[in-house]
Design an enzyme around this catalytic site. Sequence first.
Site, PDB file in Angstrom:
ATOM      1  N   THR A 385       0.812  -1.205   0.000  1.00 36.52           N
ATOM      2  CA  THR A 385       0.000   0.000   0.000  1.00 36.52           C
ATOM      3  C   THR A 385       0.858   1.273   0.000  1.00 36.52           C
ATOM      4  OG1 THR A 385      -1.469  -1.325   1.367  1.00 36.52           O
ATOM      5  CG2 THR A 385      -1.953   1.028   1.232  1.00 36.52           C
ATOM      6  N   GLU A 424      -4.576  -9.045  -3.231  1.00 36.97           N
ATOM      7  CA  GLU A 424      -5.608  -8.482  -2.346  1.00 36.97           C
ATOM      8  C   GLU A 424      -6.582  -9.525  -1.826  1.00 36.97           C
ATOM      9  OE1 GLU A 424      -5.137  -5.299  -0.727  1.00 36.97           O
ATOM     10  OE2 GLU A 424      -4.698  -4.940  -2.835  1.00 36.97           O
TER      11      GLU A 424
HETATM   12  N1  GLY Z   1      -4.406  -4.413   1.616  1.00 38.27           N
HETATM   13  C1  GLY Z   1      -4.499  -3.723   2.839  1.00 38.27           C
HETATM   14  C2  GLY Z   1      -5.824  -3.122   3.058  1.00 38.27           C
HETATM   15  O1  GLY Z   1      -6.514  -2.797   2.104  1.00 38.27           O
HETATM   16  O2  GLY Z   1      -6.223  -2.979   4.187  1.00 38.27           O
END
Ligand code: GLY
Length: 576
Positions: A385, A424
């Site tokens: 992220t 994801e």
């Molecule tokens: N991939 C981390 C989140 O979206 O919380």
Amino acid sequence: MYARLPALLCAAALLAATPPTAPEWHSAPPARAPHAMIATEQHYATQAGLRILERGGNAVDAAVAVAYALAVVDPCCGNIGGGGFMLVRMHDGRERFIDFREKAPLRANPHMYLDAKGNVIPGASTKGYLAVGVPGTVMGMERARAEFGTLPRAVLMAPAIALADRGFTVEPGDAAIFAASQSEGDSGAYTFAKQPNIRSIFMRNGTLPQSGSVLAQPQLGATLALIAKDGAQAFYRGPIAREVVAASQRNGGILTLDDFSKYTVDERAPLHCTYRGYTIASAPPPSSGGTTLCETLGVTSGFPLGQWGWHSVKSVHYVVEAERRTYADRNTYLADPAFVRNPVAQLLSPEYEAKLRGEISAGKATPSVDVKPGLGPLAHENADTTHFSIVDRWGNAVAVTFTINDLFGAGVIAGNTGFFLNDEMDDFTSKPGVPNMFGLVQGVRNDIEPGKRPLSSMTPTILTKNGQLFMVTGSPGGSRIITIALSTIQNVVDYGMNVQQAVNAPRIHMQWLPDEVQYEPGALSASTMETLRGMGYTFREIHSWGSAQAVLVDPQSGVRYGGTDRRHPSGLAAGY
Ligand code: GLY
């Protein structure tokens, strides 16, 4: 407090905010500019956005340019192979939340990561093509640009294409990210050497990119040029979709062309709450970010944190106990609103927050095993992220958090597309009660269903006061994203820190399960930890604490202050 004394601190706040031995993080000044400010975790991306602002683009134009530039210069995290959220607040008060989170492929099912005995298969949701959700970033950027942008797509993408084609100089901070991925096991750069298409880009000379080397990514440049020419069509219905689907099918994935052609971006109303006179706009589901941030702020608003002092025993105790309870709710109740009814209004009601506050024992930790999600069972239903913050000269504000999840996502690049695909799918509940890569123990409401978006923790957030823009913030950091946003806000609002101190200050985190307070070196004094241990807390030292990027607008002068996280030395807050 800050409103009266912009770049400095009043004496009381200084007392509250200054740790016993004022360390380096405390003395770094914020960036300062009269008109506009951008904070990102990679300086080339900040500069790409600034160039767009300087030639007359607005904050959304700059955000699109920054996002594509990050896909090139921050390939671990910035992306076109993942998804995320953009929160926009225009100077006239219009707000939009653009949801370009990935979706589960149409062939996905709740048991896809379980073996014949019903156990989670290690790595199946984090590595390789089976871990990949349908990416949303390109469509998200196109939606933002079409709705709020003022400059042509090709202009906004030109800096990214140039950085990919000509290459950029790798700095120590960039090299450190590649080096860190070595320890990520099979989900990171460890696998680069085994994949010729990745090796030819990122290990051209036999090693990962080193400080001082120039990293060119011509394949990614060609992909971006296609998008610049044909827009989202190229990605979702053209050669890029075809190449990703073909690679997925060759390598055990389940992506189809239908997944790409049916992908949609959603626009949602931002989630709002108030905290000590500030109005907070943040991320609604399918992110848990805004709900859990607001719920935690709501519970802690009943405690005089500023008076108790930064990371004092009392402040830590009450904030951690609030987090323990709000994460129990997060992990149990929240999921994609297209599939479940999220009890957001109940979780954010003053009565419920008062109930949670009342459950906290003075002077004693509550074991997580004794903390149950506070709303009880709900009625049956049919149902690494990166973040950047921008404020332009008109006062338009954009907060974007987007991700491919793990460092370098699923660790795969389809053919010659040049970009990493996300993992994801690990943000879903692979099996209720079994922790995901962030240790989050989640429930059935976030289970895998075709076309569903996995629950996120991303928390792009904008604060206003009396209708005036005050602060834009957010961070990467997996499950810690929410508490990073919380601490950044409380560091400014409760402890009077400037925005650079607020993003730099060492952090703590609690997420219900595991039952431990995670802390960063320097966050807690030895005596504070000892007292807290006596109250029943256990601690774990953690070294990965996201990368908060924040902009603050001084209410009196309008001066923009930028804070870029010391944890990402390649970052830059800069303005004009
Ligand atoms: N991939 C981390 C989140 O979206 O919380």
